[in-house]
Design an enzyme around this catalytic site. Structure first.
Site, PDB file in Angstrom:
ATOM      1  N   PHE A   1      -3.238   5.086   3.537  1.00  0.00           N
ATOM      2  CA  PHE A   1      -1.793   5.341   3.676  1.00  0.00           C
ATOM      3  C   PHE A   1      -1.076   4.182   4.364  1.00  0.00           C
ATOM      4  O   PHE A   1      -0.163   4.403   5.158  1.00  0.00           O
ATOM      5  CB  PHE A   1      -1.531   6.651   4.432  1.00  0.00           C
ATOM      6  CG  PHE A   1      -2.447   7.781   4.056  1.00  0.00           C
ATOM      7  CD1 PHE A   1      -2.349   8.377   2.813  1.00  0.00           C
ATOM      8  CD2 PHE A   1      -3.418   8.238   4.920  1.00  0.00           C
ATOM      9  CE1 PHE A   1      -3.191   9.416   2.438  1.00  0.00           C
ATOM     10  CE2 PHE A   1      -4.273   9.283   4.561  1.00  0.00           C
ATOM     11  CZ  PHE A   1      -4.160   9.873   3.314  1.00  0.00           C
ATOM     12  N   HIS A   2      -1.450   2.946   4.039  1.00  0.00           N
ATOM     13  CA  HIS A   2      -0.911   1.776   4.740  1.00  0.00           C
ATOM     14  C   HIS A   2      -0.227   0.791   3.797  1.00  0.00           C
ATOM     15  O   HIS A   2      -0.356  -0.423   3.969  1.00  0.00           O
ATOM     16  CB  HIS A   2      -2.039   1.050   5.488  1.00  0.00           C
ATOM     17  CG  HIS A   2      -2.664   1.847   6.586  1.00  0.00           C
ATOM     18  ND1 HIS A   2      -3.867   1.500   7.179  1.00  0.00           N
ATOM     19  CD2 HIS A   2      -2.250   2.971   7.214  1.00  0.00           C
ATOM     20  CE1 HIS A   2      -4.162   2.388   8.112  1.00  0.00           C
ATOM     21  NE2 HIS A   2      -3.195   3.291   8.152  1.00  0.00           N
ATOM     22  N   CYS A   3       0.507   1.261   2.810  1.00  0.00           N
ATOM     23  CA  CYS A   3       1.127   0.330   1.867  1.00  0.00           C
ATOM     24  C   CYS A   3       2.218  -0.499   2.557  1.00  0.00           C
ATOM     25  O   CYS A   3       3.025   0.030   3.319  1.00  0.00           O
ATOM     26  CB  CYS A   3       1.690   1.089   0.670  1.00  0.00           C
ATOM     27  SG  CYS A   3       2.804   2.445   1.063  1.00  0.00           S
TER      28      CYS A   3
END
Length: 534
Positions: free
Chosen positions: A470-472
């Site tokens: 979840f680190h875009c």
């Protein structure tokens, strides 16, 4: 319908947007409008630290994007939840508070982001932080965002840390201090009882300011221009279109997926893409939506011999009552944990100059994904991801409909070194499991299991079962070259009066969880706006 005018319009009440709104509205003479597509964050599960298990995939609080299937994910699309609520993803994330390696920010400056070295950004990290461990060279204690050391003791997690030290990794008491190298307990974005989010820290305390208007349920559809001067924002609310004028600046803080989408919808992006959809080109900016980066993790799970996993605790009425009492009366225990309790950073055989290239996230539980029931056996999970993948993805709008999700192609593992590094991290985790302090605690490797004995089978397991952390980031890169979407002051190149302030500005992803750095971008970005005003 056109609303009244403002000095500043901010799109997105997420990690960065809430800080920007707070700092700009501190001047009573500045009229600030903050637009948020989601709704209120007043929900128990958004406040309870461990509640992210319930909220991260909940459509009430999160917009669930689907990526394009890819070879690196065995033809699977990957779901990317992004916060659609006041506080944005800081209201639904796994709470791990870690800034990343000092070299991450020095890399940003080397890549053209002048003024963003570690020395430059450290004061902004310290300004917003209220670390319960006290002020130091590295930590702030007077800010609004509360940060705490882990307040849960699990014997299996402690044994894993001891085993990692036996493997050869140094013990690290503070991943936000001198280095991220080593293993230890994570710091979390929580206060005594409740989650720290951008909304609770920066927005709610100033929500009554007369010069700050916060509008929820407002989905921005485009930026308005007069020539090449950004003059306003249009949005959709309850099926109707509205607009407002900005006399000074417009700030996009909609995140790494929707800030580039909004730029493209507004005529700033790759010219061929825009013309093909009938959008007038304001600026031909080929890199809007490119440079997409994310952390991709593979999770190893073992079965513990004794019932000391959270999997066991949640099925015991006595343990549930104990957890609740610990949280209520002492602000401790399993209800205060995040997506990782212990972990750290290590070097695989592919690391250079002694700089860690894999990050570990370790939890005394096991589950297929947040929101689903924990496994019925005594599970223990350790995951690995690459600190800096070489592969780059793209994002592009599919239509002129602002409610249509863009095409997201992460391009995971396009570069072979990314595959080798992830497998190297998985091998380190297996070696840690076999060290003296941990080896007698478990009996079965559930995943990937004995059917994955070597590098080829480990890679196949990772591509078929792994997924996003979840680190875009990175889709509106800042830099000093002409192709950069933004200059180092976060101004959109080719136009006036428009900035992007969120995780999309990162030239390169940070080595660890990205929320702390996103908050820093909001803090420094607000300072840049204010310096331009004066």
């Amino acid at each position: 319908m056109v609303a009244k005018g403002y000095d500043y319009i901010i799109v997105g009440a997420g990690s960065a947007g809430c800080i920007v709104a707070n700092r700009l509205s501190a001047d009573p003479a500045c009229r600030v409008l903050l637009l948020e597509a989601g709704g209120s964050d007043r929900n128990f599960w958004l406040k309870l630290p461990v509640g992210y298990y319930r909220s991260i995939y909940d459509g009430r609080f999160s917009r669930l994007f689907l990526t394009e299937p890819g070879e690196g994910t065995a033809g699977r699309p990957i779901m990317w939840p992004r916060g659609r609520v006041l506080g944005g993803s800081s209201s639904i994330n796994g709470l791990i508070f870690i800034r990343g390696q000092h070299e991450d920010f020095d890399d940003w400056e080397r890549l053209g982001a002048t003024g963003w070295s570690y020395r430059d950004v450290l004061p902004h990290f310290r300004k917003y932080e209220r670390y319960r461990g006290g002020e130091s060279q590295y930590h702030g204690a007077l800010g609004e965002f509360e940060v705490s050391d882990l307040r849960n003791d699990n014997p299996a997690a402690a044994a894993w840390v001891a085993a990692a030290v036996e493997f050869g990794l140094p013990h690290n008491d503070d991943f936000n201090g001198a280095t991220t190298h080593g293993v230890g307990r994570y710091q979390l974005g929580i206060g005594r009882h409740w989650r720290s989010s951008a909304a609770s820290a920066f927005l709610r305390p100033v929500a009554q300011r007369a010069n700050l208007t916060v509008m929820t349920g407002a989905h921005a559809s485009r930026v308005l221009f007069s020539g090449r001067k950004a003059t306003g924002v249009e949005w959709i609310r309850q099926g109707q279109r509205f607009g407002a004028q900005a006399d000074r600046e417009i700030v996009l803080s909609a995140g790494a997926l929707q800030s580039p989408q909004l730029l493209q919808l507004s005529g700033i992006g790759p010219a061929d893409l825009l013309r093909g959809l009938g959008i007038g080109v304001v600026v031909d900016a080929p890199e809007v939506g490119s440079n997409l980066q994310d952390h991709y993790q593979a999770r190893l799970i073992v079965r513990l011999k004794r019932p000391i996993s959270l999997n066991d605790q949640v099925r015991s009425p006595y343990q549930l009552a104990k957890m609740s009492a610990e949280w209520l009366f002492a602000g401790r225990g399993p209800l205060t944990v995040g997506a990782g309790q212990v972990g750290g950073a290590a070097c695989t055989e592919y690391a250079t100059a002694g700089r860690p290239d894999v990050q570990f996230n370790v939890m005394p539980l096991s589950v297929d994904k947040p929101g689903e029931p924990l496994h019925r056996y005594s599970g223990f999970t350790a995951s690995a991801w690459q600190c800096h993948a070489r592969s780059r993805g793209t994002l592009a709008i599919r239509s002129t409909d602002p409610l249509d999700q863009p095409r997201i192609a992460p391009n995971y593992f396009a570069e072979e070194i990314d595959r080798k590094t992830l497998v190297g991290g998985m091998n380190i985790l297996r070696d840690i499991f076999r060290q003296k302090s941990f080896r007698d605690l478990w009996d079965i490797e559930v995943a990937p299991g004995p059917e994955a004995p070597g590098p080829a089978s480990l890679w196949e397991f990772a591509r078929r079962t792994g997924g996003t952390v979840f680190h875009c980031v990175g889709t509106c890169r800042m830099g000093s070259d002409d192709r950069a979407v933004l200059d180092p002051d976060l101004r959109v190149r080719g136009v006036d009066g428009l900035r992007v302030i969120d995780a999309s500005v990162m030239p390169q992803i940070t080595s660890a969880n990205t929320n702390a750095a996103s908050l820093m971008i909001g803090e420094k970005g607000a300072a840049l706006v204010l310096s331009a005003k004066s």
